[in-house]
Motif scaffolding. Structure first.
Motif, PDB file in Angstrom:
ATOM      1  N   GLY A   1       0.835  -1.193   0.000  1.00 27.05           N
ATOM      2  CA  GLY A   1       0.000   0.000   0.000  1.00 27.05           C
ATOM      3  C   GLY A   1       0.863   1.233   0.000  1.00 27.05           C
ATOM      4  O   GLY A   1       0.990   1.916  -1.024  1.00 27.05           O
TER       5      GLY A   1
ATOM      6  N   GLY B   1      -6.149  -2.849  -2.888  1.00 30.64           N
ATOM      7  CA  GLY B   1      -4.853  -3.107  -2.263  1.00 30.64           C
ATOM      8  C   GLY B   1      -4.875  -4.427  -1.512  1.00 30.64           C
ATOM      9  O   GLY B   1      -5.888  -5.139  -1.513  1.00 30.64           O
TER      10      GLY B   1
ATOM     11  N   LEU C   1      -3.636   3.409   0.901  1.00 36.61           N
ATOM     12  CA  LEU C   1      -4.519   2.948  -0.174  1.00 36.61           C
ATOM     13  C   LEU C   1      -5.797   3.787  -0.223  1.00 36.61           C
ATOM     14  O   LEU C   1      -6.246   4.197  -1.292  1.00 36.61           O
ATOM     15  CB  LEU C   1      -4.864   1.463   0.037  1.00 36.61           C
TER      16      LEU C   1
ATOM     17  N   ALA D   1      -7.856   3.832  -3.681  1.00 32.68           N
ATOM     18  CA  ALA D   1      -8.213   2.412  -3.856  1.00 32.68           C
ATOM     19  C   ALA D   1      -9.647   2.213  -3.362  1.00 32.68           C
ATOM     20  O   ALA D   1     -10.090   2.909  -2.448  1.00 32.68           O
ATOM     21  CB  ALA D   1      -7.257   1.525  -3.073  1.00 32.68           C
TER      22      ALA D   1
ATOM     23  N   VAL E   1      -9.529  -3.038   0.258  1.00 31.07           N
ATOM     24  CA  VAL E   1      -8.229  -3.613   0.602  1.00 31.07           C
ATOM     25  C   VAL E   1      -8.406  -5.023   1.176  1.00 31.07           C
ATOM     26  O   VAL E   1      -9.306  -5.258   1.994  1.00 31.07           O
ATOM     27  CB  VAL E   1      -7.440  -2.701   1.584  1.00 31.07           C
TER      28      VAL E   1
END
Ligand code: KIV
Ligand code: NA
Length: 274
Positions: A116, A135, A170, A175, A178
């Protein structure tokens, strides 16, 4: 566009659990999609469960592209996620972008990278150009050699900090989710509370926003199953039994039977033609 989008996945946080499973080929992806799984994931775990490697370090972009193409052809509803393999994104942001584009052009809706904080720039760049990114922190199998094998993560303050740092980086970089792999459940809970993006756990307990399992593990096909897996079927014994019956019936002449072949009704008819 498929029904399950990264936006939908983000909106599930705190409302409904996200379901994710790996699939590496057309027939399995078809089944995962029909079962209503939210994310069908072409993981680099295919190096181990499909190609028999001891870890994921030898998986190539070519392999990921071929398998992503097969999976993408099958999936109508779920989000198709493809893993970026080892060394396809660490060397430079430019290489990472090029390789992510290849997976998107093979039919993926999003890509996943391990780590990350180390890849914030790449994630930001991909998101800006329109490639959704997931991520992955906690146990990151691509760091197998440094970690000294697959093990539970988050037992030291340093590891907890690194996991939190990755998840926050992230989130900051844009993102949409995760993966938290094989961390202490309390650590996964903490991360889930600390970030606004969904956490998808594997071996990290119940206090996360979703779960992911590897196809071969959950269906009981692969022999080396991690301790956190629940086997929902024992397909290896079913497949083996079928193969043994096939073998026996060929040896004994029971297969093929009358319904499996065609012949001239009239023997003379055949002899005339032959
Ligand atoms: O490749 C994979 O299957 C994965 C999951 C274990 C998250 O990365
Ligand atoms: Na992976």
């Amino acid at each position: 566009m498929r029904e399950i989008t990264p936006k939908r996945i983000r909106e599930m946080k705190g409302k409904e659990k996200i379901t994710m499973v790996t699939a590496y080929d057309y027939p399995s992806a078809l089944l995962a999609d029909k079962a209503g799984i939210d994310i069908v994931f072409v993981g680099d775990s295919l190096g181990m469960v499909v190609y028999g490697e001891p870890n994921t370090l030898n998986v190539s972009m070519e392999q990921m592209v071929f398998h992503t193409r097969a999976v993408a052809k099958a999936v109508k509803r779920a989000l198709v996620l493809a893993d970026m393999p080892f060394s396809s994104y660490e060397v430079s942001v430019e290489e990472g972008v090029k390789n992510a584009v290849r997976l998107i052009q093979a039919g993926a809706d999003a890509v996943k990278i391990e780590g990350g904080a180390d890849h914030e720039k790449l994630v930001r760049k991909l998101v800006r150009m329109g490639i959704p990114v997931m991520g992955h922190t906690g146990l990151t199998p691509q760091r197998y050699l440094r970690l000294g094998g697959y093990r539970l993560m988050g037992e030291t303050e340093e590891e907890i900090e690194e996991i939190l740092r990755d998840a926050k980086a992230l989130e900051r970089a844009g993102a949409f989710a995760v993966v938290l792999e094989f961390t202490l459940a309390d650590v996964a809970k903490l991360v889930t509370e600390e970030v606004s993006i969904p956490t998808i756990g594997i071996g990290s307990g119940p206090w996360v926003d979703g779960q992911v399992l590897v196809w071969h593990d959950l269906l009981g096909i692969y022999e080396n199953v991690p301790p956190f897996v629940k086997k929902y079927a024992d397909l290896s014994s079913i497949i083996r039994l079928a193969l043994e019956r096939y073998r026996e019936e060929v040896k004994s002449g029971k297969f093929p039977a009358k319904e499996h072949y065609w012949e001239y009704q009239d023997k003379e008819d055949f002899e005339r033609k032959a």
